[in-house]
Design an enzyme around this catalytic site. Structure first.
Site, PDB file in Angstrom:
ATOM      1  N   LYS A  65       0.812  -1.223   0.000  1.00 47.26           N
ATOM      2  CA  LYS A  65       0.000   0.000   0.000  1.00 47.26           C
ATOM      3  C   LYS A  65       0.848   1.277   0.000  1.00 47.26           C
ATOM      4  CE  LYS A  65      -4.333  -1.600   2.037  1.00 47.26           C
ATOM      5  NZ  LYS A  65      -5.297  -1.377   3.116  1.00 47.26           N
ATOM      6  N   ASP A 101     -10.398   2.655   1.253  1.00 47.62           N
ATOM      7  CA  ASP A 101     -10.623   2.195   2.637  1.00 47.62           C
ATOM      8  C   ASP A 101     -11.448   3.203   3.449  1.00 47.62           C
ATOM      9  OD1 ASP A 101      -9.346  -0.265   2.549  1.00 47.62           O
ATOM     10  OD2 ASP A 101      -7.388   0.556   3.093  1.00 47.62           O
TER      11      ASP A 101
HETATM   12  P1  NAP Z   1      -1.082  -1.650  11.431  1.00 48.66           P
HETATM   13  O1  NAP Z   1      -0.731  -0.496  10.561  1.00 48.66           O
HETATM   14  O2  NAP Z   1      -0.097  -2.741  11.610  1.00 48.66           O
HETATM   15  O3  NAP Z   1      -1.516  -1.081  12.884  1.00 48.66           O
HETATM   16  C1  NAP Z   1      -1.769  -1.963  13.947  1.00 48.66           C
HETATM   17  C2  NAP Z   1      -2.283  -1.188  15.155  1.00 48.66           C
HETATM   18  O4  NAP Z   1      -2.560  -2.134  16.195  1.00 48.66           O
HETATM   19  C3  NAP Z   1      -1.262  -0.180  15.725  1.00 48.66           C
HETATM   20  O5  NAP Z   1      -1.943   0.914  16.237  1.00 48.66           O
HETATM   21  C4  NAP Z   1      -0.607  -1.009  16.845  1.00 48.66           C
HETATM   22  O6  NAP Z   1      -0.061  -0.219  17.880  1.00 48.66           O
HETATM   23  C5  NAP Z   1      -1.810  -1.754  17.374  1.00 48.66           C
HETATM   24  N1  NAP Z   1      -1.395  -2.951  18.105  1.00 48.66           N
HETATM   25  C6  NAP Z   1      -0.867  -4.095  17.600  1.00 48.66           C
HETATM   26  N2  NAP Z   1      -0.600  -4.959  18.603  1.00 48.66           N
HETATM   27  C7  NAP Z   1      -0.947  -4.345  19.761  1.00 48.66           C
HETATM   28  C8  NAP Z   1      -0.921  -4.720  21.139  1.00 48.66           C
HETATM   29  N3  NAP Z   1      -0.467  -5.935  21.512  1.00 48.66           N
HETATM   30  N4  NAP Z   1      -1.388  -3.837  22.062  1.00 48.66           N
HETATM   31  C9  NAP Z   1      -1.858  -2.626  21.684  1.00 48.66           C
HETATM   32  N5  NAP Z   1      -1.897  -2.210  20.394  1.00 48.66           N
HETATM   33  C10 NAP Z   1      -1.463  -3.059  19.448  1.00 48.66           C
HETATM   34  O7  NAP Z   1      -2.403  -2.386  10.892  1.00 48.66           O
HETATM   35  P2  NAP Z   1      -3.601  -1.737  10.031  1.00 48.66           P
HETATM   36  O8  NAP Z   1      -3.345  -1.950   8.593  1.00 48.66           O
HETATM   37  O9  NAP Z   1      -3.845  -0.368  10.544  1.00 48.66           O
HETATM   38  O10 NAP Z   1      -4.821  -2.728  10.420  1.00 48.66           O
HETATM   39  C11 NAP Z   1      -5.385  -2.714  11.718  1.00 48.66           C
HETATM   40  C12 NAP Z   1      -6.589  -3.643  11.775  1.00 48.66           C
HETATM   41  O11 NAP Z   1      -7.613  -3.176  10.908  1.00 48.66           O
HETATM   42  C13 NAP Z   1      -6.273  -5.085  11.339  1.00 48.66           C
HETATM   43  O12 NAP Z   1      -6.939  -5.973  12.188  1.00 48.66           O
HETATM   44  C14 NAP Z   1      -6.852  -5.162   9.932  1.00 48.66           C
HETATM   45  O13 NAP Z   1      -7.263  -6.458   9.577  1.00 48.66           O
HETATM   46  C15 NAP Z   1      -8.053  -4.236  10.064  1.00 48.66           C
HETATM   47  N6  NAP Z   1      -8.483  -3.654   8.767  1.00 48.66           N
HETATM   48  C16 NAP Z   1      -9.750  -3.936   8.329  1.00 48.66           C
HETATM   49  C17 NAP Z   1     -10.189  -3.401   7.131  1.00 48.66           C
HETATM   50  C18 NAP Z   1     -11.584  -3.712   6.643  1.00 48.66           C
HETATM   51  O14 NAP Z   1     -11.872  -3.523   5.446  1.00 48.66           O
HETATM   52  N7  NAP Z   1     -12.472  -4.130   7.498  1.00 48.66           N
HETATM   53  C19 NAP Z   1      -9.347  -2.578   6.368  1.00 48.66           C
HETATM   54  C20 NAP Z   1      -8.059  -2.296   6.861  1.00 48.66           C
HETATM   55  C21 NAP Z   1      -7.640  -2.850   8.067  1.00 48.66           C
HETATM   56  P3  NAP Z   1       1.477   0.303  17.813  1.00 48.66           P
HETATM   57  O15 NAP Z   1       1.468   1.513  16.912  1.00 48.66           O
HETATM   58  O16 NAP Z   1       1.821   0.616  19.219  1.00 48.66           O
HETATM   59  O17 NAP Z   1       2.281  -0.842  17.242  1.00 48.66           O
END
Ligand code: NAP
Length: 280
Positions: A65, A101
């Site tokens: 992305k 998104d």
């Molecule tokens: P990302 O960029 O990797 O961000 C992950 C987030 O989760 C960060 O804020 C991270 O905090 C936090 N996190 C991870 N492990 C943690 C823990 N143990 N304790 C507290 N915070 C934690 O991922 P993303 O792309 O934003 O995606 C996030 C979620 O949204 C995923 O589950 C994904 O499947 C979902 N999503 C869904 C859609 C949909 O169409 N429904 C679209 C996009 C994403 P830190 O910054 O501190 O690491």
């Protein structure tokens, strides 16, 4: 038949082919959509290959992305704002980068009867998805958005980048979440906590007990369909929604970009949901 696909690594788990082919069929379009495993080092090579193989466009998931931002000839307003491309249209030798998104999120949120206009919102997480979510909450007229993240600096960076009034960054401790939950009318989980296959889980969900009775809880996660966060919120009597609607709407907006056709949202969403029921 014209060709579309989703690229990513890993890609085996992607639901995009099921959703897109169901919508393509329901709309009577002459396209086929598949999934291709492309590693993060190969984004640029893939672009050349996609043109050579006659792809009309493709969706992109992790880890492409951000890479695609620099590789696109033109970016849509949202792709430029989020610095992230999830939809690429290839046309007349040019690469058009889009991001659906944010539009998918806000559409799904409204469909779940959680319009954020005038509301105080608590966003959990500050990663890629949170950026699109916070931009769209601000654009949709949320009165105040608090971004709570384990890495507070990342939440601060997101708020500064967006630079709108009414944005606050904070940490992820129980006390902090309780304090902000007590004044919020909507909670949006943008962390990966609770997702199948992800490492972490919320250690403590008691902050949900501080929410006012009318507050809604939206989780971007769709696998599992009911995360522990949603189960607890629902048990407390709150309106809840998972990320399936967002997944479907972002796919529909991508298909409209690929085909340059306005599609019937209700018909497309129903076709996608029916196809997903058979596989999830
Ligand atoms: P990302 O960029 O990797 O961000 C992950 C987030 O989760 C960060 O804020 C991270 O905090 C936090 N996190 C991870 N492990 C943690 C823990 N143990 N304790 C507290 N915070 C934690 O991922 P993303 O792309 O934003 O995606 C996030 C979620 O949204 C995923 O589950 C994904 O499947 C979902 N999503 C869904 C859609 C949909 O169409 N429904 C679209 C996009 C994403 P830190 O910054 O501190 O690491």
């Amino acid at each position: 038949m014209r060709k579309l696909c989703v690229i990513g690594d890993p890609i085996g788990h992607s639901l995009s082919p099921v959703i897109q082919n169901a919508m393509i069929q329901a709309a009577g379009l002459d396209y086929v959509y598949d999934a291709r495993r492309v590693t993060g080092e190969d984004t640029a090579c893939w672009l050349k290959q996609a043109v050579a193989e006659g792809y009309v466009g493709f969706n992109a998931t992790m880890p492409h992305k951000e890479n695609l931002v620099a590789l696109a000839d033109e970016l849509s307003e949202d792709a430029a704002l989020f610095r992230s491309v999830n939809t690429v249209r290839l046309k007349d030798g040019r690469v058009y980068g889009h991001n659906t998104d944010g539009a998918g999120f806000i559409r799904a949120l409204r469909e779940a009867d959680m319009d954020p206009a005038g509301k105080t919102v608590l966003v959990l997480g500050a990663g890629g998805a949170a950026k699109a979510v916070v931009y769209k909450l601000v654009e949709a007229g949320a009165a105040h958005v608090t971004v709570a993240n384990r890495t507070v600096k990342r939440a601060g960076g997101l708020c500064s980048q967006i630079g709108a009034k009414g944005l606050t960054a904070c940490g992820f401790s129980r006390e902090t979440l309780c304090r902000h939950a007590s004044t919020s009318q909507l909670v949006v989980n943008c962390t990966s906590l609770g997702m199948t296959g992800a490492r972490g889980q919320f250690e403590d969900l008691s902050f949900l007990e501080e929410l006012n009775p009318g507050a809604g809880v939206f989780d971007l996660i769709y696998n599992p369909a009911q995360t522990p966060l949603l189960a607890k919120a629902q048990g407390l009597g709150h309106k809840v929604a998972n990320g399936l609607g967002m997944l479907i709407w972002q796919a529909l907006f991508a298909l409209e970009i690929f085909t340059e056709t306005k599609l019937d949202g209700a018909v497309m969403a129903a076709a996608a949901r029916q196809a997903l029921e058979a596989v999830v």
